[in-house]
Design a protein around this motif. Structure first.
Motif, PDB file in Angstrom:
ATOM      1  N   ASN A 114      -9.310   3.151  -3.393  1.00  0.00           N
ATOM      2  CA  ASN A 114      -9.234   2.010  -4.314  1.00  0.00           C
ATOM      3  C   ASN A 114      -7.853   1.360  -4.210  1.00  0.00           C
ATOM      4  O   ASN A 114      -7.001   1.530  -5.091  1.00  0.00           O
ATOM      5  CB  ASN A 114      -9.497   2.465  -5.755  1.00  0.00           C
TER       6      ASN A 114
ATOM      7  N   THR B 135      -4.747  -1.119  -4.393  1.00  0.00           N
ATOM      8  CA  THR B 135      -4.333  -2.166  -5.323  1.00  0.00           C
ATOM      9  C   THR B 135      -3.990  -3.426  -4.552  1.00  0.00           C
ATOM     10  O   THR B 135      -3.939  -3.440  -3.320  1.00  0.00           O
ATOM     11  CB  THR B 135      -3.115  -1.709  -6.130  1.00  0.00           C
ATOM     12  N   GLU B 136      -3.725  -4.467  -5.293  1.00  0.00           N
ATOM     13  CA  GLU B 136      -3.317  -5.720  -4.655  1.00  0.00           C
ATOM     14  C   GLU B 136      -2.006  -5.515  -3.894  1.00  0.00           C
ATOM     15  O   GLU B 136      -1.822  -6.054  -2.804  1.00  0.00           O
ATOM     16  CB  GLU B 136      -3.134  -6.799  -5.723  1.00  0.00           C
TER      17      GLU B 136
END
Length: 318
Positions: free
Chosen positions: A70, A72-73
């Motif tokens: 997952n 992150t930006e």
């Protein structure tokens, strides 16, 4: 490039070691001297490779972040200013350096923990943090950061000192000399040179009428030993109310080496020789040694001149 002062230091150490080992052949001692000098250059190349290895570690780290389950930006769009640093890229891509890495068998595969720790030290550096915050990127700032990393991390880190000292016993003494060579070399990088930025050789090119650095250190070592008794006699004649055995052994070696330069090296000015050995005395001998050596060499130079034994070529050499 290795300096003449460094070469004088290594010759001084080699003569001292040779005197401590009366069973050692002079030829073997000279071979060890050459190996010790080459060792400093190897450390110089190792420092370059450390910069390159940190760069590769950071590249891999950025790729790993993107592969997270997952991300992150920030993981997907990280700040790549460090890995985009053009000076670091020039070091990593440099044709000469990559050839030397292979010749010297430099390999960091077993030192990942060390690389991680050095990288962490760089992350904590205020100059690095300010560099990464600046949205603009230019070659001048890229070079400034690399030089600052050398100044603040490579010079001051006990971890890096310890790491290289564990690899080679000579590198305890060579550490600062090799780092100075690295700093000067990177300072001369030009953006237009790309992956062909010049890398300093071990020895500088010889000017016409001068001994090469190789000739210099080999002659200084062998001729100081060859004329040992002659130089010792001259020193004894100058010692008023003192026995030779009471004088600091290192001071005697320095004076003998200076006498060798006086009489055997036509292109080295007398003043240069005296100044160089005073500086060595400040670093390696006692507090009073510089005054003692200065006075002795001044007096010995006058004697040699009066005896017609100073054969200096060119103006201003005596």
């Amino acid at each position: 490039m290795i300096s003449r002062r460094y070469l004088r230091t290594k010759v001084m150490q080699a003569i001292f070691a040779h005197q401590m080992n009366d069973k050692e052949d002079a030829g073997d001692a000279e071979r060890k001297l050459s190996e010790a000098i080459q060792s400093c250059y190897t450390l110089f190349i190792y420092f370059f490779s450390l910069i390159s290895e940190i760069y590769r570690y950071r590249l891999n780290k950025l790729e790993d972040l993107k592969l997270k389950i997952n991300p992150t930006e920030a993981d997907l769009n990280p700040n790549t200013k460090f890995v985009d640093n053009k000076v670091i890229q020039q070091i990593d891509d440099n044709v000469i350096l990559n050839k030397l890495y292979k010749e010297l068998n430099i390999n960091w595969s077993n030192d990942t923990d060390f690389i991680v720790q050095v990288n962490h030290a760089i992350l904590e550096l205020p100059e690095y943090q300010n560099y990464m915050k600046n949205p603009n990127q230019n070659y001048k700032d890229d070079k400034k950061l690399v030089l600052r990393i050398i100044e603040k991390i490579f010079v001051e880190s006990e971890l890096i000192h310890w790491f290289f000292e564990e690899k080679n016993v000579h590198w305890f003494d060579d550490y600062n000399d090799a780092l100075l060579m690295l700093y000067k070399n990177v300072s001369l990088f030009e953006e237009a040179d790309g992956d062909h930025c010049p890398i300093d050789p071990l020895f500088k090119k010889t000017e016409e009428g001068q001994d090469s650095d190789v000739d210099f250190y080999k002659k200084l070592f062998t001729l100081t030993l060859a004329h040992d008794k002659e130089y010792e006699k001259r020193i004894e004649q100058k010692l008023q109310n003192w026995e030779l055995e009471r004088v600091m052994g290192l001071d005697i070696i320095l004076i003998k080496m200076a006498l060798c330069e006086f009489t055997q090296f036509e292109s080295i000015p007398i003043k240069v020789t005296i100044n160089e050995y005073i500086e060595l005395a400040k670093t390696y001998s006692t507090g009073k040694s510089k005054l003692f050596i200065n006075g002795m060499l001044d007096s010995l130079a006058i004697d040699l001149k009066n005896e017609g034994l100073l054969h200096k070529m060119g103006r201003g050499l005596i």
